[in-house]
Enzyme design. Structure first.
Site, PDB file in Angstrom:
ATOM      1  N   LYS A 184      52.735  33.802  46.930  1.00 28.22           N
ATOM      2  CA  LYS A 184      52.607  33.450  45.511  1.00 28.22           C
ATOM      3  C   LYS A 184      51.104  33.268  45.251  1.00 28.22           C
ATOM      4  O   LYS A 184      50.519  32.239  45.591  1.00 28.22           O
ATOM      5  CB  LYS A 184      53.383  32.156  45.230  1.00 28.22           C
ATOM      6  N   CYS A 293      35.815  25.825  48.152  1.00 24.31           N
ATOM      7  CA  CYS A 293      36.315  24.565  48.730  1.00 24.31           C
ATOM      8  C   CYS A 293      35.259  23.937  49.620  1.00 24.31           C
ATOM      9  O   CYS A 293      35.113  22.726  49.668  1.00 24.31           O
ATOM     10  CB  CYS A 293      37.594  24.814  49.508  1.00 24.31           C
ATOM     11  N   GLU A 390      35.592  16.186  43.884  1.00 17.96           N
ATOM     12  CA  GLU A 390      35.346  17.633  43.895  1.00 17.96           C
ATOM     13  C   GLU A 390      35.205  18.122  42.455  1.00 17.96           C
ATOM     14  O   GLU A 390      36.104  17.930  41.648  1.00 17.96           O
ATOM     15  CB  GLU A 390      36.519  18.351  44.576  1.00 17.96           C
TER      16      GLU A 390
HETATM   17  P1  NAD Z   1      45.819  24.500  42.600  1.00 18.38           P
HETATM   18  O1  NAD Z   1      46.267  23.463  43.561  1.00 18.38           O
HETATM   19  O2  NAD Z   1      45.858  24.175  41.154  1.00 18.38           O
HETATM   20  O3  NAD Z   1      46.679  25.828  42.769  1.00 18.38           O
HETATM   21  C1  NAD Z   1      46.854  26.440  44.031  1.00 18.38           C
HETATM   22  C2  NAD Z   1      48.150  27.210  44.023  1.00 18.38           C
HETATM   23  O4  NAD Z   1      49.241  26.286  43.896  1.00 18.38           O
HETATM   24  C3  NAD Z   1      48.277  28.199  42.863  1.00 18.38           C
HETATM   25  O5  NAD Z   1      48.895  29.374  43.311  1.00 18.38           O
HETATM   26  C4  NAD Z   1      49.185  27.449  41.903  1.00 18.38           C
HETATM   27  O6  NAD Z   1      49.926  28.299  41.053  1.00 18.38           O
HETATM   28  C5  NAD Z   1      50.117  26.734  42.875  1.00 18.38           C
HETATM   29  N1  NAD Z   1      50.834  25.590  42.298  1.00 18.38           N
HETATM   30  C6  NAD Z   1      50.525  24.868  41.203  1.00 18.38           C
HETATM   31  N2  NAD Z   1      51.468  23.919  40.985  1.00 18.38           N
HETATM   32  C7  NAD Z   1      52.382  24.041  41.985  1.00 18.38           C
HETATM   33  C8  NAD Z   1      53.561  23.337  42.324  1.00 18.38           C
HETATM   34  N3  NAD Z   1      54.027  22.325  41.572  1.00 18.38           N
HETATM   35  N4  NAD Z   1      54.243  23.709  43.437  1.00 18.38           N
HETATM   36  C9  NAD Z   1      53.777  24.712  44.214  1.00 18.38           C
HETATM   37  N5  NAD Z   1      52.674  25.441  43.931  1.00 18.38           N
HETATM   38  C10 NAD Z   1      51.975  25.105  42.819  1.00 18.38           C
HETATM   39  O7  NAD Z   1      44.371  24.924  43.075  1.00 18.38           O
HETATM   40  P2  NAD Z   1      43.403  25.973  42.397  1.00 18.38           P
HETATM   41  O8  NAD Z   1      42.899  25.364  41.130  1.00 18.38           O
HETATM   42  O9  NAD Z   1      44.030  27.317  42.343  1.00 18.38           O
HETATM   43  O10 NAD Z   1      42.232  26.049  43.483  1.00 18.38           O
HETATM   44  C11 NAD Z   1      41.236  25.120  43.559  1.00 18.38           C
HETATM   45  C12 NAD Z   1      41.476  24.154  44.698  1.00 18.38           C
HETATM   46  O11 NAD Z   1      41.732  24.857  45.913  1.00 18.38           O
HETATM   47  C13 NAD Z   1      40.260  23.312  44.990  1.00 18.38           C
HETATM   48  O12 NAD Z   1      40.641  21.983  45.209  1.00 18.38           O
HETATM   49  C14 NAD Z   1      39.709  23.925  46.267  1.00 18.38           C
HETATM   50  O13 NAD Z   1      38.920  23.063  47.037  1.00 18.38           O
HETATM   51  C15 NAD Z   1      40.943  24.340  46.963  1.00 18.38           C
HETATM   52  N6  NAD Z   1      40.658  25.367  47.965  1.00 18.38           N
HETATM   53  C16 NAD Z   1      40.714  25.042  49.280  1.00 18.38           C
HETATM   54  C17 NAD Z   1      40.405  25.985  50.245  1.00 18.38           C
HETATM   55  C18 NAD Z   1      40.459  25.654  51.697  1.00 18.38           C
HETATM   56  O14 NAD Z   1      40.523  26.574  52.491  1.00 18.38           O
HETATM   57  N7  NAD Z   1      40.417  24.396  52.103  1.00 18.38           N
HETATM   58  C19 NAD Z   1      40.059  27.281  49.861  1.00 18.38           C
HETATM   59  C20 NAD Z   1      40.016  27.583  48.510  1.00 18.38           C
HETATM   60  C21 NAD Z   1      40.325  26.617  47.565  1.00 18.38           C
END
Ligand code: NAD
Length: 488
Positions: A184, A293, A390
Site C-alpha cells: 500500500k 526521516c 520532527e
Molecule cells: P504517514 O504515517 O502519514 O503515512 C505512512 C503510510 O501509512 C501511508 O501509506 C499512509 O497512507 C498510511 N496510513 C495512514 N493512516 C493509516 C492507518 N490508519 N492505518 C494504516 N496505514 C495508514 O507518514 P508520511 O506522512 O507518509 O511520511 C512521513 C513520515 O514517515 C515521517 O515521520 C518520516 O520520518 C517517516 N519516514 C520514516 C522512514 C524510516 O525509514 N524510518 C523513512 C521515510 C519516512
C-alpha cells in the site's frame, strides 16, 4: 499541461490496482486526484482501493506463495530481482520524471532514487541464495539445524518521501527471501510503485507474488494492517500511524517492523575538519527539501565555533536554489499543501529574528506550488519544539554545547533515535559517541542520511524497531525453524 507538468506517458493505468498480476478497477469504482506539488494541478486519477481489494490482494499473494512463487528456488528469485534491477536502470529517466511530477522531487534526486531502487534489487537479488540457516552442535545422536523460512504474505505500508527507495528496500528484501508481498503506497506517491509493478510483471515475476493496492491510509492501510491473512507487516511512516499499525497487527499477533521518524543530530566539535563537514551539515538537512526521516535536522556545535558554523551554513543557505521539480534545482516543493502548512506552522512558533538565514524564493514560482523557503534557526533552546519535534521540511536548528557530555545529553534528548553524525578528529571521542548516542546508525566524519543499501538501518525509541536494508534485513523478513533429528 506545461513545462512543469509534461505529459506523463504512462505505461500502466494508475486508476487501477495491481492484484494477482492483473490491473483491476477498485471494487468501489472510485479514484483520488493525483496532484503535481510543483503547480497544484491535478495530473491523473489514482485508484481508491478498498478493504475488499486488500482481501483480493492478500488471497492472490497467498495463492502465489502456495503455488509457483513458493516453489521458485532462491537462485531464480535472485535472477528475477537482478532482471528487474536492469529494467529499472534502463527506465531510470522515465521513472525519475514520473517521481518528479508526482512528489515534486528535483529530477536529479529522483534519478538517484531510481538508481537506488535498482541497487536494492541487485543487492537483495545477489543475497537471495546466500542466506542460510545453521547447524547446531547438540547431544550425541542428534543432528540439529535451522531453516530460515519466509513469513508467507508480507504487508508493506510506505510513505511518500522516497517512494522508489522504500519499494526497493522493503519489497526487494521480502521477495528475495521468498515472501509474497502486498504493497500500500502513500496516496501522495503511487506512480512509481505502480510503474514498478508493471516492470516486475514484464520481468516475469509469477502472478500474485507482488500486489499493489493504492488508496487512503485509513481505508487500505487499516485493512492491510489488521488483515488476518497477513503474516508480517513492514511499516514506514509517522509515529502516530505506526502505533495504530502495531496495535492493529497485535490483534492477529503479527510481527511488525516500524521505520518511523527522527530528529537526527550532526555533532560538530571544535577540532572537526569544517571544510569537509559543511556540505554534509547543510545537505544532510536539505536533501529532498528536508522531507527525510534521517534528515540532520539538529546541528549541535561546540560553542567556540558556533558563530563560525552558523555564518558558513548561512552562506550556503543563501546560495540554495528553490524551484519546480522539473527545473531540477536544489530544493523542490513540499509534497502537499498539508505538509507545507505543517512546516510553516513550526516556523510560526519562533520570532523571525531567530532565523539566522532564509533562502530567497524566486518571484516566478507557480502560485499553486507548495514551496517553503529553507530556514536555518539559531539561538534556540534544546527543549523548544523546533529542536525536539520532527518538522519534515527544510528547517535546521543549531544548538551550541560546551562539553562532550553535554553534546551526548542534547543528542539523546528527544524521543527519537534514528541516526547521528559525529565530526571530530579525536579517535577516542568518535568511539565514545558512537557507543553512547541512542541511534540505529552513527556516521563518523561523514553523514549518510540513511546511507547505502548495504547498511542496516532502523531506529530506537520512537524511531521504531526492526532493521531494514543490508543483509540484516533478510533476518526480519524470515522466521527460524529449528529441526532436531535423532538418529542414534
Ligand atoms: P504517514 O504515517 O502519514 O503515512 C505512512 C503510510 O501509512 C501511508 O501509506 C499512509 O497512507 C498510511 N496510513 C495512514 N493512516 C493509516 C492507518 N490508519 N492505518 C494504516 N496505514 C495508514 O507518514 P508520511 O506522512 O507518509 O511520511 C512521513 C513520515 O514517515 C515521517 O515521520 C518520516 O520520518 C517517516 N519516514 C520514516 C522512514 C524510516 O525509514 N524510518 C523513512 C521515510 C519516512
Amino acid at each position: 499541461m506545461n513545462d512543469m507538468t509534461p505529459p506523463l506517458n504512462l505505461w500502466f493505468d494508475p486508476s487501477k490496482c495491481f492484484i494477482g498480476g492483473h490491473w483491476v478497477t477498485p471494487t468501489g469504482g472510485q479514484t483520488l486526484p493525483i496532484e503535481n506539488p510543483s503547480t497544484g494541478e491535478t495530473i491523473a486519477q489514482l485508484a481508491r482501493g478498498t478493504a475488499a481489494d486488500v482481501d483480493a490482494a492478500v488471497a492472490a499473494a497467498r495463492g502465489a506463495y502456495r503455488g509457483e512463487w513458493g516453489r521458485t528456488p532462491a537462485f531464480e528469485r535472485g535472477r528475477l530481482l537482478m532482471k528487474m534491477s536492469r529494467m529499472v536502470l534502463e527506465r531510470a529517466d522515465e521513472l525519475a520524471r514520473l517521481e518528479a511530477i508526482d512528489v515534486g522531487k528535483p529530477l536529479k534526486q529522483a534519478k538517484a532514487d531510481a538508481i537506488t531502487l535498482a541497487r536494492y534489487l541487485e543487492f537483495f537479488g545477489g543475497a537471495a541464495d546466500k542466506f542460510m540457516g545453521e547447524t547446531i552442535p547438540y547431544q550425541p545422536g542428534y543432528t540439529v539445524y535451522t531453516l530460515r523460512q519466509p513469513h508467507g504474505v508480507t504487508g508493506h505500508i510506505l510513505p511518500w518521501n522516497y517512494p522508489m527507495q522504500m519499494v526497493g528496500r522493503s519489497i526487494g528484501a521480502a521477495l528475495a527471501t521468498g515472501n509474497a508481498a502486498v504493497l500500500k503506497p502513500a496516496e501522495e506517491a503511487c506512480l512509481t510503485a505502480l510503474a514498478f509493478a508493471a516492470i516486475a510483471d514484464e520481468a516475469g515475476l509469477p502472478k500474485g507474488a507482488f500486489n499493489v493496492v493504492p488508496g487512503l491510509g485509513e481505508e487500505v492501510g487499516a485493512a492491510l494492517s489488521s488483515h488476518p491473512g497477513v503474516d508480517h507487516i513492514s511499516f514506514t511512516g509517522s509515529v502516530a500511524v505506526g502505533m495504530l499499525v502495531q496495535a492493529a497487527a497485535a490483534k492477529n499477533v503479527v510481527p511488525v517492523t516500524l521505520e518511523l521518524g527522527g530528529k537526527s543530530p550532526q555533532i560538530v566539535f571544535a577540532d572537526a575538519d569544517l571544510e569537509r563537514a559543511l556540505p554534509f551539515l547543510v545537505n544532510g538537512g536539505m536533501q529532498n527539501a528536508g522531507q527525510t526521516c534521517s534528515a540532520a535536522s539538529r546541528i549541535l556545535v561546540q560553542r567556540q565555533i558556533a558563530d563560525e558554523v552558523v555564518a558558513r551554513m548561512s552562506e550556503r543557505y543563501r546560495a540554495l536554489k528553490v524551484g519546480p521539480a522539473m527545473s531540477d534545482f536544489d530544493i523542490g516543493p513540499l509534497v502537499s499543501g498539508r505538509q507545507q502548512q505543517i512546516v510553516e506552522g513550526f516556523l510560526g512558533r519562533i520570532a523571525p529574528g531567530r532565523i539566522a538565514a532564509r533562502t530567497k524564493l524566486p518571484a516566478d514560482l507557480p502560485p499553486g506550488g507548495h514551496f517553503v523557503a529553507p530556514a536555518l534557526v539559531a539561538d534556540i533552546a534544546p527543549s523548544h519544539s523546533l529542536a525536539r519535534d520532527e518538522i519534515f521540511g527544510p528547517v535546521q536548528v543549531v544548538l551550541p554545547f560546551d562539553s562532550e557530555e553535554e553534546a551526548i545529553s542534547i543528542a539523546n534528548g528527544t524521543d527519537y533515535g534514528l541516526i547521528a553524525g559525529v565530526w571530530s578528529a579525536d579517535g577516542g571521542r568518535q568511539m565514545r559517541l558512537a557507543r553512547d548516542i541512542r541511534a540505529g546508525q552513527v556516521f563518523i566524519n561523514n553523514y549518510g542520511a540513511g546511507g547505502g543499501v548495504e547498511l542496516p538501518f532502523g531506529g530506537v525509541g520512537k524511531s521504531g524497531h526492526g532493521r531494514e536494508k543490508g543483509f540484516e534485513s533478510l533476518y526480519g523478513f524470515t522466521v527460524v525453524k529449528t529441526v532436531a533429528a535423532w538418529h542414534g
